[in-house]
Design a protein around this motif. Structure first.
Motif, PDB file in Angstrom:
ATOM      1  N   ALA A   1      -6.067   5.627  10.106  1.00 53.51           N
ATOM      2  CA  ALA A   1      -4.866   6.412  10.416  1.00 53.51           C
ATOM      3  C   ALA A   1      -3.697   5.496  10.773  1.00 53.51           C
ATOM      4  CB  ALA A   1      -5.159   7.368  11.575  1.00 53.51           C
ATOM      5  N   LEU A   2      -3.988   4.407  11.481  1.00 56.80           N
ATOM      6  CA  LEU A   2      -2.922   3.475  11.836  1.00 56.80           C
ATOM      7  C   LEU A   2      -2.327   2.832  10.589  1.00 56.80           C
ATOM      8  CD1 LEU A   2      -1.383   2.149  14.181  1.00 56.80           C
ATOM      9  CD2 LEU A   2      -3.139   0.364  14.214  1.00 56.80           C
ATOM     10  N   ARG A   3      -3.160   2.509   9.614  1.00 59.33           N
ATOM     11  CA  ARG A   3      -2.657   1.927   8.370  1.00 59.33           C
ATOM     12  C   ARG A   3      -1.734   2.899   7.637  1.00 59.33           C
ATOM     13  NH1 ARG A   3      -7.828  -0.609   8.127  1.00 59.33           N
ATOM     14  NH2 ARG A   3      -8.747   1.172   7.037  1.00 59.33           N
ATOM     15  N   ARG A   4      -2.013   4.190   7.774  1.00 61.84           N
ATOM     16  CA  ARG A   4      -1.199   5.208   7.072  1.00 61.84           C
ATOM     17  C   ARG A   4       0.077   5.566   7.826  1.00 61.84           C
ATOM     18  NH1 ARG A   4      -3.156   9.797   7.212  1.00 61.84           N
ATOM     19  NH2 ARG A   4      -5.134   9.585   8.322  1.00 61.84           N
ATOM     20  N   SER A   5       0.196   5.144   9.070  1.00 58.48           N
ATOM     21  CA  SER A   5       1.361   5.526   9.867  1.00 58.48           C
ATOM     22  C   SER A   5       2.594   4.740   9.435  1.00 58.48           C
ATOM     23  CB  SER A   5       1.095   5.287  11.353  1.00 58.48           C
ATOM     24  OG  SER A   5       0.962   3.910  11.629  1.00 58.48           O
ATOM     25  N   GLU A   6       3.755   5.341   9.624  1.00 55.94           N
ATOM     26  CA  GLU A   6       5.018   4.718   9.245  1.00 55.94           C
ATOM     27  C   GLU A   6       5.694   4.129  10.477  1.00 55.94           C
ATOM     28  OE1 GLU A   6       7.655   7.015   6.770  1.00 55.94           O
ATOM     29  OE2 GLU A   6       6.017   8.345   6.197  1.00 55.94           O
ATOM     30  N   PRO A   7       5.890   2.825  10.530  1.00 56.22           N
ATOM     31  CA  PRO A   7       6.614   2.246  11.665  1.00 56.22           C
ATOM     32  C   PRO A   7       8.079   2.649  11.633  1.00 56.22           C
ATOM     33  CG  PRO A   7       6.212   0.580   9.976  1.00 56.22           C
ATOM     34  CD  PRO A   7       5.466   1.813   9.550  1.00 56.22           C
ATOM     35  N   GLY A   8       8.661   2.729  12.811  1.00 53.59           N
ATOM     36  CA  GLY A   8      10.094   3.015  12.876  1.00 53.59           C
ATOM     37  C   GLY A   8      10.463   4.474  12.930  1.00 53.59           C
ATOM     38  N   LEU A   9       9.503   5.372  12.800  1.00 54.02           N
ATOM     39  CA  LEU A   9       9.826   6.789  12.926  1.00 54.02           C
ATOM     40  C   LEU A   9      10.219   7.105  14.373  1.00 54.02           C
ATOM     41  CD1 LEU A   9       7.017   8.605  10.871  1.00 54.02           C
ATOM     42  CD2 LEU A   9       9.381   8.174  10.196  1.00 54.02           C
ATOM     43  N   PRO A  10      11.125   8.066  14.581  1.00 50.43           N
ATOM     44  CA  PRO A  10      11.484   8.424  15.960  1.00 50.43           C
ATOM     45  C   PRO A  10      10.293   9.063  16.678  1.00 50.43           C
ATOM     46  CG  PRO A  10      12.503   9.943  14.369  1.00 50.43           C
ATOM     47  CD  PRO A  10      11.902   8.830  13.575  1.00 50.43           C
ATOM     48  N   ARG A  11       9.910   8.462  17.782  1.00 48.40           N
ATOM     49  CA  ARG A  11       8.791   8.959  18.579  1.00 48.40           C
ATOM     50  C   ARG A  11       9.160   8.859  20.048  1.00 48.40           C
ATOM     51  NH1 ARG A  11       6.036   5.568  14.598  1.00 48.40           N
ATOM     52  NH2 ARG A  11       4.848   6.872  13.140  1.00 48.40           N
ATOM     53  N   PRO A  12       8.493   9.629  20.910  1.00 48.82           N
ATOM     54  CA  PRO A  12       8.818   9.559  22.343  1.00 48.82           C
ATOM     55  C   PRO A  12       8.460   8.197  22.929  1.00 48.82           C
ATOM     56  CG  PRO A  12       6.832  10.869  21.986  1.00 48.82           C
ATOM     57  CD  PRO A  12       7.417  10.604  20.633  1.00 48.82           C
ATOM     58  N   SER A  13       9.163   7.833  23.994  1.00 50.16           N
ATOM     59  CA  SER A  13       8.987   6.493  24.560  1.00 50.16           C
ATOM     60  C   SER A  13       7.593   6.286  25.126  1.00 50.16           C
ATOM     61  CB  SER A  13      10.035   6.241  25.644  1.00 50.16           C
ATOM     62  OG  SER A  13       9.989   7.244  26.649  1.00 50.16           O
TER      63      SER A  13
ATOM     64  N   LYS B   1      -1.680  15.953  12.414  1.00 53.40           N
ATOM     65  CA  LYS B   1      -1.448  16.263  10.995  1.00 53.40           C
ATOM     66  C   LYS B   1      -0.075  15.773  10.550  1.00 53.40           C
ATOM     67  CE  LYS B   1      -5.282  18.690  11.175  1.00 53.40           C
ATOM     68  NZ  LYS B   1      -5.526  18.601  12.648  1.00 53.40           N
ATOM     69  N   ARG B   2       0.878  15.775  11.491  1.00 55.83           N
ATOM     70  CA  ARG B   2       2.246  15.391  11.148  1.00 55.83           C
ATOM     71  C   ARG B   2       2.443  13.874  11.124  1.00 55.83           C
ATOM     72  NH1 ARG B   2       5.616  19.343  15.272  1.00 55.83           N
ATOM     73  NH2 ARG B   2       4.658  21.322  14.665  1.00 55.83           N
ATOM     74  N   ASP B   3       1.759  13.169  12.011  1.00 60.12           N
ATOM     75  CA  ASP B   3       2.013  11.738  12.177  1.00 60.12           C
ATOM     76  C   ASP B   3       0.691  11.015  12.391  1.00 60.12           C
ATOM     77  OD1 ASP B   3       2.766   9.168  12.916  1.00 60.12           O
ATOM     78  OD2 ASP B   3       4.439   9.834  14.157  1.00 60.12           O
ATOM     79  N   PRO B   4       0.262  10.178  11.439  1.00 61.28           N
ATOM     80  CA  PRO B   4      -1.024   9.486  11.565  1.00 61.28           C
ATOM     81  C   PRO B   4      -1.120   8.590  12.799  1.00 61.28           C
ATOM     82  CG  PRO B   4      -0.210   9.334   9.312  1.00 61.28           C
ATOM     83  CD  PRO B   4       0.904   9.900  10.135  1.00 61.28           C
ATOM     84  N   LEU B   5       0.003   8.148  13.366  1.00 62.92           N
ATOM     85  CA  LEU B   5      -0.055   7.302  14.552  1.00 62.92           C
ATOM     86  C   LEU B   5      -0.705   8.057  15.709  1.00 62.92           C
ATOM     87  CD1 LEU B   5       0.747   4.464  15.604  1.00 62.92           C
ATOM     88  CD2 LEU B   5       2.785   5.556  16.571  1.00 62.92           C
ATOM     89  N   PHE B   6      -0.362   9.327  15.867  1.00 63.67           N
ATOM     90  CA  PHE B   6      -0.972  10.136  16.919  1.00 63.67           C
ATOM     91  C   PHE B   6      -2.450  10.380  16.621  1.00 63.67           C
ATOM     92  CE2 PHE B   6       3.515  11.007  17.406  1.00 63.67           C
ATOM     93  CZ  PHE B   6       3.689  11.054  18.778  1.00 63.67           C
ATOM     94  N   ALA B   7      -2.771  10.563  15.343  1.00 65.62           N
ATOM     95  CA  ALA B   7      -4.175  10.731  14.961  1.00 65.62           C
ATOM     96  C   ALA B   7      -4.972   9.484  15.303  1.00 65.62           C
ATOM     97  CB  ALA B   7      -4.277  11.040  13.470  1.00 65.62           C
ATOM     98  N   SER B   8      -4.380   8.327  15.068  1.00 66.11           N
ATOM     99  CA  SER B   8      -5.060   7.070  15.383  1.00 66.11           C
ATOM    100  C   SER B   8      -5.376   6.981  16.874  1.00 66.11           C
ATOM    101  CB  SER B   8      -4.184   5.893  14.955  1.00 66.11           C
ATOM    102  OG  SER B   8      -4.795   4.666  15.301  1.00 66.11           O
TER     103      SER B   8
END
Length: 421
Positions: free
Chosen positions: A288-300, A252-259
């Motif tokens: 979901a990947l299209r909605r995600s924001e690149p460059g956000l701080p995420r774990p390695s 819900k917080r980050d679409p990249l994880f949803a993708s």
């Protein structure tokens, strides 16, 4: 010349072979932005005392691995040249190294001996930075035993510090760090296809993620559970694990994880032969990947996922659904974007490309493509997951073209490479 018994003793205490120590130092070098050039021969020179004072960058990485100074490891700096009117300076106390887990260059904070100090936010940050070094090593050569042992040592360190956490918030964060280290160890076992060890460690990681109230660690564990279910041919559980990942707060917080969660679910559906559900999940992953924001701080550990990895997963789904041409196109997209340092991932995508070509009966091209997977892992053992996939390719090859000369030639190459540990 007498050998370096102190270094040998530290290696024995930490359970490190010469190759394992080389990996550990190289991981720290990679993490600091330097090239990992330490080899087994380098370690032999250190152990024999042929090299009495390593190069500064190697020395700092080695100090980080064992959380102590080079002098304590049995090395001696060259003596300074003093003029007759020089007076010796008082000994300078080296800084205390806040260092790595045993066996890899993970920057884990180590307190002074006998210190009763409380653990705070800076300790958590040092522990977390060690995870980046481990993931850099995994990206370079895949999961292996020394990486797993290093990650477990990091988890133990975090849990020990948790007992001295200054606040409840710090203690929760340390549980979260321990969950990530344990999940890293589980991933290493999973990549090596050691499924029993992976299952045990994932259960432990999920418990620690709950104690740390960390949905990011939780989704990581469910992602690995989905992969474990595939390895065990428990395909319904693979779908359920993907759905569990979708239900975590991180989606819900980050679409990249949803993708990523939708992509894992698509893999499960495709293995069960549910075409409609698989393509629907792939569509959700792409949206979901299209909605995600690149460059956000995420774990390695999430660095691997993006358009290229989704293309690689799409290739698997399409091939399992009987669309090898679409699978080949997706594999080419994946390889165009997977970073060069992700050697294991590139080798996996290359083998998937070879399978898609093979399933279109393009035997010559498929064998040429599959052979490049070995070159990608040159100089390192082939991780269990990649070995298994190459085995799948070999079985399909001898089924579809048992009498082709190029197939026999590739089989000979396969048997030779397979002997690599």
């Amino acid at each position: 010349m007498k050998g370096n018994e102190r270094l040998k003793g530290f290696m024995g205490e930490y359970g490190l072979t010469q190759a394992g120590l080389a990996d550990a130092v190289n991981a720290r070098l990679l993490h600091s932005g330097c090239e990992g050039t330490v080899s087994d021969r380098t370690i032999r020179n250190w152990l024999s005392a042929k090299t009495s004072w390593p190069h500064s960058r190697q020395r700092e990485a080695l100090e980080a691995v064992f959380a102590t100074t080079a002098e304590a490891l049995g090395f001696r700096p060259p003596l300074p040249r003093l003029s007759s009117d020089d007076e010796p300076e008082p000994p300078v106390r080296r800084r205390d190294f806040l260092a790595a887990t045993s066996g890899a260059a993970a920057a884990v904070a180590v307190p002074h001996v006998g210190s009763a100090c409380r653990v705070g936010a800076s300790d958590v940050l040092r522990l977390r930075s060690g995870l980046d070094a481990l993931m850099a090593l995994d990206d370079h050569r895949g999961g292996h035993e020394s990486l797993k042992l290093t990650a477990l040592a990091g988890a133990r360190e975090a849990l020990e510090k948790q007992k001295r956490g200054a606040t409840q918030r710090i203690r929760r964060r340390l549980f979260s760090v321990a969950a990530d280290y344990t999940a890293t160890a589980a991933w290493s076992a999973l990549d090596a296809r050691r499924t029993d060890a992976a299952q045990h460690l994932l259960g432990r990681a999920l418990y620690l993620a709950g104690m740390g109230q960390d949905p990011m660690a939780e989704i990581r564990v469910w992602n690995s559970y989905a992969m474990l279910a595939h390895q065990r041919r428990e395909y319904r559980e693979a779908v359920d694990s993907g759905l569990a990942a979708q239900a975590t707060a991180m989606t819900k917080r980050d679409p990249l994880f949803a993708s990523l969660a939708h992509a894992r679910t698509a893999l499960g559906h495709s293995t069960l032969g549910d075409r409609q559900a698989a393509l629907r999940s792939l569509g959700c992953a792409e949206e979901a990947l299209r909605r995600s924001e690149p460059g956000l701080p995420r774990p390695s550990w999430m660095d691997f996922y993006g358009p290229s990895e989704l293309a690689a997963i799409t290739a698997i789904v399409r091939d399992r659904l009987g669309d090898p041409a679409a699978a080949e196109a997706a594999s080419h997209r994946a390889l165009a974007g997977i970073p060069r340092q992700f050697r294991r991932n590139r080798a996996l995508a290359t083998t998937r490309l070879a399978l898609a070509q093979l399933h279109q009966r393009d035997i010559d091209q498929a064998c040429a493509t599959a052979a490049t997977a070995f070159a990608l892992m040159s100089g390192h053992p082939i991780p269990g997951r990649l070995r298994s996939l190459l085995g799948d390719y070999h079985r399909d090859l001898i089924t579809l073209a048992p009498d082709a000369s190029v197939a026999r030639e590739w089989a000979d190459r396969y048997r030779s490479e397979w002997s690599r540990l």
